[in-house]
Write an enzyme that holds these catalytic residues in place. Structure first.
Site, PDB file in Angstrom:
ATOM      1  N   SER A 181       2.718  -1.689  10.698  1.00 53.33           N
ATOM      2  CA  SER A 181       4.153  -1.786  11.014  1.00 53.33           C
ATOM      3  C   SER A 181       4.728  -3.177  10.755  1.00 53.33           C
ATOM      4  O   SER A 181       5.613  -3.637  11.489  1.00 53.33           O
ATOM      5  CB  SER A 181       4.419  -1.341  12.456  1.00 53.33           C
ATOM      6  N   GLU A 231      -6.279  -3.816  10.696  1.00 56.67           N
ATOM      7  CA  GLU A 231      -5.205  -2.842  10.905  1.00 56.67           C
ATOM      8  C   GLU A 231      -5.530  -1.963  12.116  1.00 56.67           C
ATOM      9  O   GLU A 231      -6.238  -0.956  11.977  1.00 56.67           O
ATOM     10  CB  GLU A 231      -5.072  -1.939   9.672  1.00 56.67           C
ATOM     11  N   GLY A 243       2.504  -0.854   4.440  1.00 58.86           N
ATOM     12  CA  GLY A 243       2.688   0.541   4.055  1.00 58.86           C
ATOM     13  C   GLY A 243       4.157   0.894   3.940  1.00 58.86           C
ATOM     14  O   GLY A 243       4.790   0.719   2.891  1.00 58.86           O
ATOM     15  N   GLY A 245       1.900   2.727  10.700  1.00 54.47           N
ATOM     16  CA  GLY A 245       2.923   3.733  10.462  1.00 54.47           C
ATOM     17  C   GLY A 245       3.687   4.157  11.701  1.00 54.47           C
ATOM     18  O   GLY A 245       4.383   5.170  11.682  1.00 54.47           O
ATOM     19  N   HIS A 268      -9.890   1.989   4.368  1.00 52.42           N
ATOM     20  CA  HIS A 268      -8.663   2.176   5.156  1.00 52.42           C
ATOM     21  C   HIS A 268      -8.902   3.228   6.247  1.00 52.42           C
ATOM     22  O   HIS A 268      -9.605   4.213   6.020  1.00 52.42           O
ATOM     23  CB  HIS A 268      -7.517   2.610   4.231  1.00 52.42           C
ATOM     24  N   ASN A 282       0.873  -1.176   0.000  1.00 53.68           N
ATOM     25  CA  ASN A 282       0.000   0.000   0.000  1.00 53.68           C
ATOM     26  C   ASN A 282       0.914   1.231   0.000  1.00 53.68           C
ATOM     27  O   ASN A 282       1.415   1.635   1.035  1.00 53.68           O
ATOM     28  CB  ASN A 282      -0.893  -0.022   1.251  1.00 53.68           C
ATOM     29  N   TRP A 283       1.106   1.778  -1.181  1.00 54.42           N
ATOM     30  CA  TRP A 283       2.046   2.903  -1.312  1.00 54.42           C
ATOM     31  C   TRP A 283       1.517   4.191  -0.690  1.00 54.42           C
ATOM     32  O   TRP A 283       2.281   5.141  -0.500  1.00 54.42           O
ATOM     33  CB  TRP A 283       2.352   3.155  -2.789  1.00 54.42           C
ATOM     34  N   LYS A 284       0.217   4.238  -0.467  1.00 56.31           N
ATOM     35  CA  LYS A 284      -0.419   5.477   0.044  1.00 56.31           C
ATOM     36  C   LYS A 284      -0.041   6.655  -0.867  1.00 56.31           C
ATOM     37  O   LYS A 284       0.082   6.464  -2.071  1.00 56.31           O
ATOM     38  CB  LYS A 284      -0.028   5.706   1.510  1.00 56.31           C
TER      39      LYS A 284
HETATM   40  P1  PGA Z   1       2.319   0.556   7.775  1.00 60.85           P
HETATM   41  O1  PGA Z   1       0.906   0.829   7.050  1.00 60.85           O
HETATM   42  O2  PGA Z   1       2.842  -0.751   7.262  1.00 60.85           O
HETATM   43  O3  PGA Z   1       3.161   1.739   7.401  1.00 60.85           O
HETATM   44  O4  PGA Z   1       2.039   0.496   9.239  1.00 60.85           O
HETATM   45  C1  PGA Z   1       0.006  -0.212   6.841  1.00 60.85           C
HETATM   46  C2  PGA Z   1      -1.268   0.330   6.227  1.00 60.85           C
HETATM   47  O5  PGA Z   1      -1.759   1.374   6.664  1.00 60.85           O
HETATM   48  O6  PGA Z   1      -1.816  -0.265   5.278  1.00 60.85           O
END
Ligand code: PGA
Length: 232
Positions: free
Chosen positions: A192, A154, A213, A160, A98, A9-11
């Site tokens: 994470s 999540e 992410g 994050g 999300h 998930n590149w966001k």
């Molecule tokens: P993260 O994000 O791996 O940076 O915690 C995961 C997500 O929000 O899909």
């Protein structure tokens, strides 16, 4: 053999040129395995690029995914990207719900349910992200065909932050989902996940893969994370 599903998930990251670099270096180092299916969810602007590149590797079992979809079909909705547009680029699955959409774009359960319906209309697999059991219940008690959904648990505190959720709490949450989703539902864990901890989470009962992410932003981190799963 268990088959995991790992989604990048590149966001809101990567320009066109860094996305080109990412896909070039990932395809150089990535060694596919039947035990891990891989999805890449770029910004909408990079879907065409990733889709085209993945066509050059038909044996790699990689899929291009959406990060979000409009709740509307088509028409006068400035700024929106619809399911029919994703479909034309071969998008076969799409994240929906999300927590960042819920937090920053005021997406409610009702909006998310509409988005799921749009995706199902186009036979795009919804990957429904949830952080609380009420969110699971809202979707499963709506009119959507829950047998066609996949899920990502999540917890907000783990996204994050570098602090993944306590493994016991992940197992407990996924167990608490199943009465609503059905026992067979695919459930990913996200929050994470990193190359160093992915195996610990992969061994947990009920975890079918990962929504990633930060550790997907660099191609070599994401590749290492995938390869580490081959040794579970
Ligand atoms: P993260 O994000 O791996 O940076 O915690 C995961 C997500 O929000 O899909």
């Amino acid at each position: 053999m268990k088959k995991y599903w790992v989604v990048a998930n590149w966001k809101l990251n990567h320009t066109h040129s860094t996305a080109v670099e990412w896909i070039n270096s990932f395809m150089d180092i990535y060694k596919p395995s039947p035990s891990v299916a891989v999805g890449v969810a770029p910004s909408h602007t990079e879907i065409a690029l990733i889709s085209d590149r993945l066509k050059q590797y038909p044996d790699a079992a990689l899929q291009v995914m959406g990060q979000d979809v409009s709740r509307f079909n088509n028409g006068k909705y400035t700024g929106e990207v619809g399911g029919f547009q994703l479909l034309e680029y071969g998008v076969s699955a799409c994240i929906v719900g999300h927590s960042e959409r819920r937090q920053y774009f005021n997406e409610t359960d009702d909006i998310i349910i509409e988005k799921i319906e749009r995706l199902l209309n186009y036979a795009i697999q919804p990957l429904v992200a949830v952080s609380e059991i009420d969110q699971v219940r809202a979707v499963c008690e709506s009119s959507v065909d829950k047998s066609r959904l996949s899920w990502a648990y999540e917890p907000v505190s783990a996204i994050g932050t570098g602090n993944p959720a306590d493994p016991d709490s992940v197992v407990a949450f996924i167990n608490s989902m199943k009465p609503y989703t059905g026992e067979q539902a695919t459930v990913l864990y996200g929050g994470s996940v990193a190359p160093a901890n992915v195996r610990d989470y992969a061994r947990l009962e009920g975890v079918d893969g990962f929504l990633v992410g930060n550790a997907s932003i660099k191609a070599d981190d994401f590749n290492t994370l995938i390869q580490n799963l081959y040794e579970v």
